[in-house]
Design an enzyme around this catalytic site. Structure first.
Site, PDB file in Angstrom:
ATOM      1  N   CYS A   1      34.063  -0.376  29.613  1.00 20.78           N
ATOM      2  CA  CYS A   1      34.257  -1.025  28.318  1.00 20.78           C
ATOM      3  C   CYS A   1      35.714  -1.428  28.282  1.00 20.78           C
ATOM      4  CB  CYS A   1      33.936  -0.083  27.153  1.00 20.78           C
ATOM      5  SG  CYS A   1      34.299  -0.822  25.545  1.00 20.78           S
TER       6      CYS A   1
ATOM      7  N   CYS B   1      37.372  -0.917  24.472  1.00 22.29           N
ATOM      8  CA  CYS B   1      37.611   0.417  23.922  1.00 22.29           C
ATOM      9  C   CYS B   1      36.899   1.452  24.777  1.00 22.29           C
ATOM     10  CB  CYS B   1      37.225   0.504  22.458  1.00 22.29           C
ATOM     11  SG  CYS B   1      35.601  -0.144  22.038  1.00 22.29           S
ATOM     12  N   SER B   2      35.757   1.942  24.333  1.00 21.17           N
ATOM     13  CA  SER B   2      35.122   3.025  25.076  1.00 21.17           C
ATOM     14  C   SER B   2      33.630   3.077  24.815  1.00 21.17           C
ATOM     15  CB  SER B   2      35.761   4.357  24.699  1.00 21.17           C
ATOM     16  OG  SER B   2      35.758   4.495  23.282  1.00 21.17           O
ATOM     17  N   CYS B   3      32.998   1.927  24.577  1.00 23.61           N
ATOM     18  CA  CYS B   3      31.552   1.906  24.350  1.00 23.61           C
ATOM     19  C   CYS B   3      30.854   2.491  25.575  1.00 23.61           C
ATOM     20  CB  CYS B   3      31.076   0.482  24.092  1.00 23.61           C
ATOM     21  SG  CYS B   3      31.839  -0.234  22.623  1.00 23.61           S
TER      22      CYS B   3
END
Lengths: 216, 122
Positions: free
Chosen positions: A115, A118-120
């Site tokens: 991702c 961000c951090s999906c």
């Protein structure tokens, strides 16, 4: 927490040791208090959420999806057609309303998930993402230098294998279905699931081969 | 974004997600507020992306702890920003309550539970 004793001595309290809250801790406590005072949150629910994500939801879920895809061609097809529904059908439902896509590794294509923004991450099948997945170097280099990243994880792919990098979003998350290792004919789903690591479902590892215990 | 040559922290760091209790609490608050309908997950991802994509430098240290701390600080900033946008809690009130908690801690002997009231100014 140890204090500066010369400072304490100046004030005549050499053994006075009070508590200290760092800014982040104080801000989180402040936010929690304000929201609780307004009745916007139920503080007891926070512990339930943490317990769920730390102990109940994890990469074992994803490993069971992979093992079933390896042994059940109909399920593998259903996973290709609509991974969200197929995975929900196994009881692993996402809580953020996200869609899931399963990407299958082949001798021609190796899939890897990142991702960049961000951090999906597919929480329902992999739990919470590891720190490296959230780090700036991984988010940048998975796209610019996927082969170098794989090398850092100890994975060397054959020359002819292309790498496809999938960029997750809040709406779409990806689960890599690694290739089934050789020498696993006749294995049960449980035995197969033990060969499927978290990293192999992000694409930074391969499924473990049972003969040597090493990544294939 | 960061220098493309930076090494990736701790591929073998294991399954540790939170390196301090405030990180876990910030995470749980976000998930809970979303489940209560305070914001959509897309809105949250946008808020988090904005923070993470801002010009804050990547941590020099390569330790998972340092990376996690930078990440969760961005997460907390994004959450504080979103609750403000959504009118759930005012930034000034949060800062005031945070200072109250800190004063309460200063007034509390180590090992004793901290009471919010102990930090209120009279």
């Amino acid at each position: 927490m140890p204090h500066d004793h010369s400072h304490d001595d100046l004030h005549g309290h050499p053994h006075d040791d009070h508590s200290h809250l760092d800014d982040e801790t104080a801000r989180v406590m402040a936010l929690e208090k304000l929201l609780a005072d307004k009745g916007l949150i139920d503080p007891g629910a926070l512990d339930v959420i943490l317990d769920t994500y730390e102990t109940r939801v994890g990469p074992r879920n994803g490993a069971r999806v992979v093992a079933r895809a390896w042994t059940d061609p109909d399920f593998a097809q259903a996973l290709r057609d609509d991974a969200t529904a197929a995975i929900h059908g196994m009881g692993f439902a996402g809580r953020q309303g996200e869609h899931l896509t399963a990407v299958f590794n082949t001798p021609q294509d190796h899939n890897m998930v990142v991702c960049t923004l961000c951090s999906c991450y597919p929480w329902s099948v992999l739990g919470l993402p590891p720190t490296w997945y959230k780090s700036a170097p991984y988010r940048a280099r998975a796209v610019s230098d996927p082969r170098g990243v794989l090398a850092e994880f100890g994975v060397t792919l054959p020359e002819g294998t292309a790498i496809r990098v999938w960029d997750s979003t809040a709406e779409m998350r990806y689960l890599v279905i690694p290739m089934r290792p050789e020498g696993t004919e006749g294995f049960s789903e449980d035995q197969l699931a033990d060969l499927v690591s978290r990293d192999s479902m992000i694409g930074t590892a391969l499924a473990t081969t049972p003969a040597t215990g090493e990544a294939a | 974004m960061s220098d493309a040559r930076l090494p990736i922290p701790g591929p073998d760091a294991g399954d540790l997600h939170f390196f301090a209790p405030w990180q876990a609490k910030a995470f749980a608050l976000t998930v809970h507020l979303h489940e209560k309908g305070a914001f959509s997950w897309t809105e949250w991802a946008e808020a988090l992306s904005e923070r993470i994509g801002s010009d804050r430098p990547a941590p020099d240290a390569q330790s998972p702890q340092a990376h996690a701390e930078a990440y969760w600080r961005d997460w907390l900033d994004a959450l504080l920003g979103l609750v403000q946008v959504k009118g759930l809690a005012e930034a000034a009130l949060i800062e005031e309550a945070a200072r109250t908690w800190q004063r309460a801690a200063e007034a509390t002997p180590h090992g004793t539970p901290i009471a919010y009231e102990a930090g209120l100014e009279h």
